[in-house]
Design a protein around this motif. Structure first.
Motif, PDB file in Angstrom:
ATOM      1  N   THR A 106      47.570  36.008  25.190  1.00  0.00           N
ATOM      2  CA  THR A 106      47.109  36.530  23.896  1.00  0.00           C
ATOM      3  C   THR A 106      46.100  37.654  24.089  1.00  0.00           C
ATOM      4  OG1 THR A 106      47.478  34.400  22.806  1.00  0.00           O
ATOM      5  CG2 THR A 106      45.941  35.935  21.743  1.00  0.00           C
ATOM      6  N   ALA A 107      45.170  37.460  25.038  1.00  0.00           N
ATOM      7  CA  ALA A 107      44.175  38.493  25.309  1.00  0.00           C
ATOM      8  C   ALA A 107      44.828  39.766  25.842  1.00  0.00           C
ATOM      9  CB  ALA A 107      43.138  37.973  26.301  1.00  0.00           C
ATOM     10  N   VAL A 108      45.844  39.617  26.676  1.00  0.00           N
ATOM     11  CA  VAL A 108      46.566  40.775  27.210  1.00  0.00           C
ATOM     12  C   VAL A 108      47.281  41.515  26.092  1.00  0.00           C
ATOM     13  CG1 VAL A 108      48.495  41.499  28.683  1.00  0.00           C
ATOM     14  CG2 VAL A 108      46.803  39.856  29.543  1.00  0.00           C
ATOM     15  N   GLN A 109      47.876  40.772  25.173  1.00  0.00           N
ATOM     16  CA  GLN A 109      48.560  41.400  24.038  1.00  0.00           C
ATOM     17  C   GLN A 109      47.582  42.208  23.190  1.00  0.00           C
ATOM     18  OE1 GLN A 109      50.275  37.920  22.216  1.00  0.00           O
ATOM     19  NE2 GLN A 109      52.171  38.034  23.441  1.00  0.00           N
ATOM     20  N   ARG A 110      46.322  41.812  23.217  1.00  0.00           N
ATOM     21  CA  ARG A 110      45.299  42.532  22.455  1.00  0.00           C
ATOM     22  C   ARG A 110      44.638  43.642  23.260  1.00  0.00           C
ATOM     23  NH1 ARG A 110      42.586  37.052  19.832  1.00  0.00           N
ATOM     24  NH2 ARG A 110      44.144  36.772  18.156  1.00  0.00           N
ATOM     25  N   GLY A 111      45.128  43.864  24.488  1.00  0.00           N
ATOM     26  CA  GLY A 111      44.641  45.012  25.251  1.00  0.00           C
ATOM     27  C   GLY A 111      43.954  44.719  26.561  1.00  0.00           C
ATOM     28  N   ALA A 112      43.703  43.459  26.891  1.00  0.00           N
ATOM     29  CA  ALA A 112      43.021  43.128  28.144  1.00  0.00           C
ATOM     30  C   ALA A 112      43.966  43.257  29.329  1.00  0.00           C
ATOM     31  CB  ALA A 112      42.464  41.712  28.088  1.00  0.00           C
ATOM     32  N   ALA A 113      43.424  43.586  30.471  1.00  0.00           N
ATOM     33  CA  ALA A 113      44.169  43.531  31.724  1.00  0.00           C
ATOM     34  C   ALA A 113      43.982  42.147  32.329  1.00  0.00           C
ATOM     35  CB  ALA A 113      43.680  44.607  32.680  1.00  0.00           C
ATOM     36  N   PHE A 114      44.855  41.785  33.276  1.00  0.00           N
ATOM     37  CA  PHE A 114      44.809  40.442  33.866  1.00  0.00           C
ATOM     38  C   PHE A 114      44.975  40.537  35.372  1.00  0.00           C
ATOM     39  CE2 PHE A 114      47.333  36.258  34.476  1.00  0.00           C
ATOM     40  CZ  PHE A 114      46.179  35.563  34.809  1.00  0.00           C
ATOM     41  N   VAL A 115      44.013  39.960  36.091  1.00  0.00           N
ATOM     42  CA  VAL A 115      44.095  39.796  37.544  1.00  0.00           C
ATOM     43  C   VAL A 115      44.146  38.308  37.821  1.00  0.00           C
ATOM     44  CG1 VAL A 115      42.918  40.107  39.759  1.00  0.00           C
ATOM     45  CG2 VAL A 115      42.859  41.930  38.035  1.00  0.00           C
ATOM     46  N   TRP A 116      45.153  37.871  38.560  1.00  0.00           N
ATOM     47  CA  TRP A 116      45.265  36.449  38.908  1.00  0.00           C
ATOM     48  C   TRP A 116      45.021  36.286  40.397  1.00  0.00           C
ATOM     49  CZ3 TRP A 116      48.763  33.524  41.970  1.00  0.00           C
ATOM     50  CH2 TRP A 116      48.573  32.134  41.869  1.00  0.00           C
ATOM     51  N   ASP A 117      44.232  35.269  40.754  1.00  0.00           N
ATOM     52  CA  ASP A 117      43.792  35.077  42.135  1.00  0.00           C
ATOM     53  C   ASP A 117      44.175  33.692  42.638  1.00  0.00           C
ATOM     54  OD1 ASP A 117      41.960  35.844  44.484  1.00  0.00           O
ATOM     55  OD2 ASP A 117      41.132  33.926  43.843  1.00  0.00           O
ATOM     56  N   THR A 118      44.465  33.602  43.929  1.00  0.00           N
ATOM     57  CA  THR A 118      44.769  32.306  44.534  1.00  0.00           C
ATOM     58  C   THR A 118      44.293  32.259  45.970  1.00  0.00           C
ATOM     59  OG1 THR A 118      46.497  30.644  44.870  1.00  0.00           O
ATOM     60  CG2 THR A 118      47.078  32.939  45.350  1.00  0.00           C
ATOM     61  N   ASP A 119      44.096  31.052  46.492  1.00  0.00           N
ATOM     62  CA  ASP A 119      43.643  30.909  47.877  1.00  0.00           C
ATOM     63  C   ASP A 119      44.386  29.811  48.634  1.00  0.00           C
ATOM     64  OD1 ASP A 119      42.590  28.763  46.533  1.00  0.00           O
ATOM     65  OD2 ASP A 119      40.571  28.943  47.335  1.00  0.00           O
ATOM     66  N   ASP A 120      45.445  29.264  48.084  1.00  0.00           N
ATOM     67  CA  ASP A 120      46.249  28.260  48.778  1.00  0.00           C
ATOM     68  C   ASP A 120      47.713  28.446  48.419  1.00  0.00           C
ATOM     69  OD1 ASP A 120      44.426  26.698  50.298  1.00  0.00           O
ATOM     70  OD2 ASP A 120      43.770  25.671  48.482  1.00  0.00           O
ATOM     71  N   ASP A 121      48.593  28.113  49.364  1.00  0.00           N
ATOM     72  CA  ASP A 121      50.029  28.105  49.093  1.00  0.00           C
ATOM     73  C   ASP A 121      50.382  26.734  48.520  1.00  0.00           C
ATOM     74  OD1 ASP A 121      52.745  28.183  48.971  1.00  0.00           O
ATOM     75  OD2 ASP A 121      53.075  28.543  51.111  1.00  0.00           O
ATOM     76  N   LEU A 122      50.435  26.650  47.211  1.00  0.00           N
ATOM     77  CA  LEU A 122      50.645  25.361  46.560  1.00  0.00           C
ATOM     78  C   LEU A 122      52.062  24.835  46.742  1.00  0.00           C
ATOM     79  CD1 LEU A 122      48.625  25.963  43.271  1.00  0.00           C
ATOM     80  CD2 LEU A 122      47.866  24.916  45.409  1.00  0.00           C
TER      81      LEU A 122
END
Length: 339
Positions: A72-88
């Motif tokens: 929803t925030a992205v649809q309103r103009g925000a960018a999104f960075v997703w982070d991870t530290d394990d191979d789930l």
């Protein structure tokens, strides 16, 4: 930038979320957390707080309502960075995350994270091997940013004590090491051979003789260095399994930050490290000899401890915050280009 933060709570959230975000705040950026507090027991996500952010930094396996809030925030103009530290996708059954999933298969957990990653403008990962894992499933833009210590962490004080203390910070998932590496048997032999030796573990219970063994099931992140600073040797055994090959080397940085020499398996994140970073690599059948040698040679421990501290000073967030800033800014540009 106005940065929104939303994460799955675990200890590494400090390295992947709280420490970088604190450093970004020091550089003048505003940070908004989508949680009420930052305590793992009472944090409750409120994605609606992400409204009005320029970019959102999400960490690991987000709940469905959190992903919805991000979208929803992205649809309103925000960018999104997703982070991870394990191979789930390769979670060992001994992992508490695996158990908390109610038996949900690791591949399904991984699929959920891939779905989240596809919503991101940039994905960040803690190791090159983990970054490649997400590229292999079609995530085009993945940046590797190592885990880093907090500013000033490398000045942690050491604590004097009698004898020699061997320590291990071992989350419960490290139970997967025990059937594959003779850690417990080795430590028992060392306790028999050296009356001045004691053992301490944080997290995993090894069942060693209680008169010379201290086990703490939980230690707050803020108290971690206090314990490590009382150890003469920190150990980091890792079994050669898929999950461990994508792990971070931050445990060795934690040991090094307190000037504690370390011994580690030559697997994944630890391969290529050694005396210049304040430690030594140990084959699965070499743990007794490696520990026995350091127990007997105080000056060798001191030399390695000094090298460890020097290395740790190069591994703080101060040298990496600009990379986090650059990734977040890149995501904003990508979002604008999408229209």
């Amino acid at each position: 930038m106005r940065i929104g933060a939303i994460c799955e709570w675990k200890v590494n959230a400090h390295y992947r979320h709280l420490i970088p975000l604190a450093a970004l705040r020091e550089r003048g950026h505003e940070v908004v957390y989508a949680t009420e507090g930052i305590d793992e027991h009472d944090a409750r996500s409120r994605p609606e707080l992400l409204r009005g952010c320029d970019v959102i930094l999400g960490y690991r396996a987000l709940e469905p309502h959190e992903v919805k809030g991000v979208v929803t925030a992205v649809q309103r103009g925000a960018a999104f960075v997703w982070d991870t530290d394990d191979d789930l996708s390769t979670l060992p059954r001994e992992s508490p995350y695996y158990r908390r999933s109610g038996g949900l298969h690791a591949q399904r957990i991984f699929a959920q994270t891939v779905k989240t990653a596809r919503e991101a403008h940039v994905v960040t990962a803690s190791t090159p091997a983990l970054a490649e894992r997400y590229r292999s499933v079609g995530i085009a833009r993945v940046e590797t940013i190592d885990n880093h210590l907090a500013s000033g962490a490398a000045s942690a004080r050491r604590r004097g004590h009698d004898g020699v203390v061997i320590g291990w910070t071992a989350g419960l998932e490290h139970a997967s090491e025990l059937p594959r590496i003779p850690v417990v048997e080795t430590l028992r032999q060392l306790l028999d051979a050296h009356p001045q030796v004691r053992v301490e573990t944080l997290g995993l219970q090894l069942g060693l003789p209680p008169e010379r063994y201290v086990h703490r099931a939980e230690v707050s992140f803020g108290k971690l260095q206090e314990h490590i600073g009382a150890w003469d040797v920190g150990i980091a055994p890792l079994a050669d399994i898929a999950f461990n090959r994508t792990r971070s080397n931050v445990k060795l940085k934690e040991y090094a930050s307190a000037g504690t020499p370390w011994l580690a398996s030559p697997i994944g994140p630890y391969a290529g490290l050694g005396e210049r970073q304040g430690g030594r690599l140990v084959a699965d059948d070499g743990w007794f000899d490696a520990l026995d040698d350091l127990i007997a040679h105080r000056f060798a421990r001191g030399r390695l401890g000094r090298r460890a501290r020097a290395w740790a000073k190069t591994q703080t967030i101060d040298g990496a915050v600009a990379r986090w800033e650059s990734v977040l800014q890149e995501a904003i540009v990508r979002r604008r280009e999408q229209g």
